[in-house]
Design an enzyme around this catalytic site. Structure first.
Site, short mmCIF file in Angstrom:
data_model
loop_
_atom_site.label_atom_id
_atom_site.label_comp_id
_atom_site.label_asym_id
_atom_site.label_seq_id
_atom_site.Cartn_x
_atom_site.Cartn_y
_atom_site.Cartn_z
N HIS A 169 0.76 -1.53 -0.13
CA HIS A 169 0.02 0.30 0.23
C HIS A 169 1.30 1.61 0.11
O HIS A 169 2.32 1.27 1.31
CB HIS A 169 -1.04 0.36 1.27
CG HIS A 169 -2.13 0.90 0.86
ND1 HIS A 169 -2.96 1.24 2.12
CD2 HIS A 169 -2.39 1.69 0.51
CE1 HIS A 169 -3.57 2.26 2.06
NE2 HIS A 169 -3.97 2.78 0.27
N LEU A 170 0.64 2.10 -0.82
CA LEU A 170 1.72 2.62 -1.15
C LEU A 170 2.20 3.76 0.15
O LEU A 170 1.02 4.53 0.86
CB LEU A 170 1.49 4.28 -2.15
CG LEU A 170 2.36 5.39 -2.76
CD1 LEU A 170 3.38 4.96 -2.77
CD2 LEU A 170 1.68 6.20 -4.28
N HIS A 171 3.70 3.98 0.35
CA HIS A 171 3.76 4.96 1.76
C HIS A 171 5.52 5.10 1.20
O HIS A 171 5.86 4.06 0.85
CB HIS A 171 3.30 4.09 2.69
CG HIS A 171 4.34 2.82 3.49
ND1 HIS A 171 4.27 1.65 2.06
CD2 HIS A 171 4.83 2.90 4.10
CE1 HIS A 171 5.01 0.52 2.96
NE2 HIS A 171 5.63 1.57 3.73
N PHE A 172 5.66 5.94 2.41
CA PHE A 172 7.42 6.41 2.52
C PHE A 172 6.85 6.61 4.07
O PHE A 172 6.37 6.75 4.94
CB PHE A 172 7.21 7.95 1.86
CG PHE A 172 7.14 8.58 0.04
CD1 PHE A 172 8.24 8.24 -0.84
CD2 PHE A 172 5.54 8.41 -0.18
CE1 PHE A 172 8.22 7.90 -1.91
CE2 PHE A 172 5.78 8.22 -1.38
CZ PHE A 172 6.74 8.21 -2.15
#
Length: 434
Positions: free
Chosen positions: A230-233
């Site tokens: 799940h898109l994350h930085f």
């Protein structure tokens, strides 16, 4: 099928929650977030880097830094973290680069198996696996979004509209360092872990808005130790230079963006992991265009990679890597495997998070170097991928000389041909999780 065994650290107190919807527990899913939920909101004004430098004269200009730390400390007081990271032993390892070693025994406790393949950099989002819509709203520090006016603003409570998909900053409940947070772009869009221009620009603005050189953001692709699709930085504070920030570089080319702003691309020298460095003196948008194009090139060609955002968003390190592939092929020594160190962006940058006391006590620059050398691509493979990246960047952003210093056009053409062949013929290492 080759297989490796790996388990990730839990990033949320709801990592093992099996609720799938309508939970009524104030999560970040549509079941709760779009039912009149309210969250703090920080809005940033889009500026160029020179504007941020002018702001540095005003001590109130970088409110985001104070806000983030204050909210993070508030979550500490609420007992939301799994352990006290400030109690973890940390030391700078003697040597030329000053690798940082941290003993963090809490990060390997109470883990759950990884739920996706590591031989595919791009995989579809799966709502049945843990994702950030299941995070509790109490773990969210604030929304982080572009301002609709000509200045940055903060609102202590704003209602989420039914059409919103907010970008949020949340705590990592298994922190590596002080202020460890997650930036999750458009959480309700349920984007898989893949960089695009918009999300990468958001991360650069977060680095610039914080205005603190000790605050860096990192990104891990699938296959390069991202544990959640799940898109994350990630981001945290470390009050010393990362070793990679001290490594010498050699300029390869300068790419001109659509507005004419130049982005310099260099190659890391005398560092155990081969990588590229991107720098811009003015435009975050042009820098995001160039770096995101490079990242898209890697992920579209199934090459795992890590990214470090440094120097207030002005300097980006890109590391293609192959540790999981080597591990699956049995090419990693048992001595390194026994350390249980997963060399993701922070380790590659020189912050070695160690899980065993003996490894911490015996840490040396030689041992750090030996571990990271296994992460790196070979010289030949890196050169092929480098040429492919430069060609993809030039095609995406327009002008740009892809020739490296001292190379002839024939040599560049040969590298292009090799890179295309490399991507077409690269053996796929199929890796299953046990």
């Amino acid at each position: 099928m080759l297989s490796i065994k790996r388990v990730p650290t839990m990033v949320s107190n709801y990592h093992d929650d099996e609720e799938k919807g309508g939970c009524g527990r104030n999560c970040l899913g549509k079941c709760c977030l779009l039912q009149g939920a309210k969250l703090p909101l920080y809005t940033f004004k889009k500026k160029n880097l020179k504007d941020f430098e002018s702001d540095s004269k005003d001590p109130q200009a970088f409110f985001l830094d104070t806000l983030l730390l204050g909210e993070w400390e508030d979550r500490v007081s609420r007992g939301l973290f799994r352990y006290d990271v400030t109690a973890c032993e940390t030391k700078v390892i003697p040597g030329e680069y000053g690798f940082i070693a941290q003993l963090n025994e809490g990060r390997h406790l109470k883990k759950r198996p990884t739920e996706f393949r590591v031989d595919r950099v791009l995989q579809p989002f799966d709502e049945n696996k843990f994702n950030f819509t299941k995070v509790g709203q109490e773990e969210v520090l604030f929304r982080f979004e572009e301002s609709k006016v000509s200045e940055s603003q903060f609102f202590t409570s704003t209602r989420i509209n039914s059409t919103d998909s907010p970008s949020v900053v949340a705590i990592n409940v298994s922190p590596i360092e002080y202020g460890h947070v997650l930036l999750i772009p458009q959480v309700l869009e349920c984007l898989p872990q893949r960089i695009d221009n918009e999300s990468f620009l958001l991360a650069l603005y977060m680095a610039a808005e914080a205005g603190n050189p000790y605050f860096r953001l990192g990104y891990n692709s699938l296959g390069a130790f991202a544990t959640i699709n799940h898109l994350h930085f990630q981001a945290y504070y470390l009050a010393v230079p990362f070793p990679v920030e001290k490594a010498p570089t050699r300029s390869i080319t300068t790419v001109k963006g659509k507005s004419g702003t130049e982005v310099q691309i260099s190659q890391l020298l005398k560092y155990p992991v081969r990588g590229l460095v991107f720098e811009s003196g003015d435009s975050l948008e042009e820098l995001a265009d160039v770096v995101s194009s490079a990242c898209v090139c890697l992920q579209d060609n199934n090459i795992p990679y890590n990214v470090l955002i440094s120097d207030l968003g002005k300097r980006i390190f890109l590391f293609p890597q192959c540790y999981a592939e080597k591990q699956a092929l049995g090419e990693v020594s048992q001595e390194l495997l026994d350390t249980q160190v997963n060399p993701a962006v922070w380790e590659i940058s020189g912050h070695m998070v160690l899980k065993r006391k003996e490894d911490y006590e015996e840490a040396s620059e030689e041992k750090a170097w030996n571990l990271l050398a296994v992460v790196s691509l070979s010289k030949e493979r890196f050169q092929e991928i480098e040429a492919y990246i430069l060609e993809a960047v030039a095609a995406q952003v327009g002008e740009g000389d892809i020739s490296a210093d001292g190379e002839t056009e024939e040599e560049v053409t040969n590298k292009r041909s090799c890179s295309r062949a490399m991507v077409r013929e690269k053996d796929e290492c199929c890796v299953a999780m046990n």
